[in-house]
Design a protein around this motif. Sequence first.
Motif, PDB file in Angstrom:
ATOM      1  N   ASP A 160      -3.506   3.470  -6.444  1.00  0.00           N
ATOM      2  CA  ASP A 160      -2.264   4.100  -5.971  1.00  0.00           C
ATOM      3  C   ASP A 160      -1.169   4.123  -7.023  1.00  0.00           C
ATOM      4  O   ASP A 160      -0.965   3.169  -7.761  1.00  0.00           O
ATOM      5  N   GLY A 161      -0.463   5.231  -7.010  1.00  0.00           N
ATOM      6  CA  GLY A 161       0.456   5.565  -8.104  1.00  0.00           C
ATOM      7  C   GLY A 161      -0.197   6.656  -8.928  1.00  0.00           C
ATOM      8  O   GLY A 161       0.462   7.533  -9.467  1.00  0.00           O
ATOM      9  N   ASP A 220       4.945   3.206   2.335  1.00  0.00           N
ATOM     10  CA  ASP A 220       4.948   3.362   0.875  1.00  0.00           C
ATOM     11  C   ASP A 220       6.212   2.698   0.290  1.00  0.00           C
ATOM     12  O   ASP A 220       6.818   3.208  -0.658  1.00  0.00           O
ATOM     13  N   GLN A 263      -3.598   8.669   1.394  1.00  0.00           N
ATOM     14  CA  GLN A 263      -2.261   8.101   1.525  1.00  0.00           C
ATOM     15  C   GLN A 263      -1.203   9.200   1.620  1.00  0.00           C
ATOM     16  O   GLN A 263      -1.422  10.331   1.184  1.00  0.00           O
ATOM     17  N   HIS A 264      -0.053   8.811   2.134  1.00  0.00           N
ATOM     18  CA  HIS A 264       1.171   9.642   2.154  1.00  0.00           C
ATOM     19  C   HIS A 264       0.941  11.164   2.052  1.00  0.00           C
ATOM     20  O   HIS A 264       1.295  11.793   1.065  1.00  0.00           O
ATOM     21  N   ASN A 299       7.029  10.185  -4.681  1.00  0.00           N
ATOM     22  CA  ASN A 299       5.722  10.679  -5.089  1.00  0.00           C
ATOM     23  C   ASN A 299       4.718  10.426  -3.968  1.00  0.00           C
ATOM     24  O   ASN A 299       4.467   9.264  -3.651  1.00  0.00           O
ATOM     25  N   HIS A 354      -4.469   8.132  -3.610  1.00  0.00           N
ATOM     26  CA  HIS A 354      -3.190   8.783  -3.909  1.00  0.00           C
ATOM     27  C   HIS A 354      -3.586  10.160  -4.450  1.00  0.00           C
ATOM     28  O   HIS A 354      -3.979  10.281  -5.608  1.00  0.00           O
ATOM     29  N   HIS A 375       0.507   0.120   3.369  1.00  0.00           N
ATOM     30  CA  HIS A 375       0.893   0.725   2.079  1.00  0.00           C
ATOM     31  C   HIS A 375       2.269   0.256   1.634  1.00  0.00           C
ATOM     32  O   HIS A 375       3.279   0.876   1.955  1.00  0.00           O
TER      33      HIS A 375
HETATM   34 ZN   LIG Z   1       0.945   6.708  -3.838  1.00  0.00          ZN
END
Ligand SMILES: [Zn+2]
Length: 470
Positions: free
Chosen positions: A183-184, A336, A262-263, A309, A210, A89
Amino acid sequence: MESGKARGISPRALFCALFAASPTTIPHMTELLLKGGRIIDPATDLDRTGDVLVRHGVIVALSDTPLSSAENTFDCEGCIVSPGLIDIHVHFRDPDESGHHQETIASGSAAAAAGGFTTVCCMPNTTPAADSRSVIDAIKHRATAAGLTRVFPVACGTIDRRGEVVAPILELVEAGAVAISDDGDGIADSDLMKRILSLVAASDSVFMQHCQDPTLTRGAAMNAGALATRLGLGGWPREAEELMLRRDLTLNRSIAARYHAQHLSVVESVIALREAREAGQPATGEASPHHLLLTEDACGDWNTLAKVNPPLRTAADVEAIKTGIADGTITVLATDHAPHPAQSKETDFASAAFGIVGLECALPLYREALIDGGVIDWATMLAMMTCEPAAVAGLDRLGLGRLEIGTPADLTIIDPDAEWIIDPATFLSAGSNCPFAGREVRGRAIATIIDGHFTSRQIGPSVEGRAVVR
Ligand SMILES: [Zn+2]
């Protein structure tokens, strides 16, 4: 966690994929002997002191007893010899027709190598977005030209990441994308998400979500709660993450696509992922250094470097993520890495960009949070940075993420006790937006090796005189 599906990829396609991702500009070294290191290969449960011999880019011998000298010898005494670190990532901002960023695949690759990473997966929120074969080809081409890190592109789930029209997922995977993600942004539309999961399953790829319900996060800048209220900042509710994750896991129950969250940032997400894995879903999740070491308090003085984020949360959330790592719910560590130009952060908190750079300081930060914190040991932590992320992105099929005779000699030499101070001014990344500046840390990749060639060698006060190539 494996999907259990057959992985239909031909040996020739495997070779082509690996070759395309191989750096080409590094001087050739026929033979390299890594002497006397603690060799850890989590994929094969190997943890012993000995020598590693590399010939023509491939590991040809592992030995407890000293091997005779080779053309080049690297003294690894007191160091860990690990499979090359993998970060699935990162954001390299390349291509970038917006002119808003300075990071490129070249600078990002240099940062990755300096941080000990041999392989990264780059997210598709580039300009233009990675929603076409031509952008995927351009990323691969630039990565090869940069020649410092294997860069595998992640392609969009929807055209231009707008969440409206499904991208040509099968074609993008065929072109070399190893995963699909917007992603985002998360995929907000449930019907669209269902179709994307079906295509991801059909292509034997993985979807990286995400998790953020956009209807709950309009104008949000930091974790919702008393501190956000006191600072007068828009609050980002924890439910925004859990809702999308639970919806995805529900949709995926009948589809069984490989799914990666993710994250992760909140307790509730760890619980949801744990339940899904216990129920047999091919679902995985990742944790990031900042969500393991910082809480929303880092935003307390309107420090825009702590604006990320998903946002930094509470101490209870940090503990839940650590528990998820300790019990195997979360199997991947990922940075990230999100570089931004200084002016994007040197503004008021509400207007500042989200994200921090992570590649060059991730290793000691993970050490601090997980090893010094008594959560896991070195072998488990390295698994989360090598064979586990390789399995998520299907890179295990290329022999990446392991340290075995016959596999590509992608290796990271780690001095586990090297003491240093994080100084973003020394980063090779074009971004220096890092809230860990000035932190005293322990542990450093002193050398990074791809196909038997050095892509990075740190010569600092703590390692000088130890790591010598002759
Ligand atoms: Zn993300």
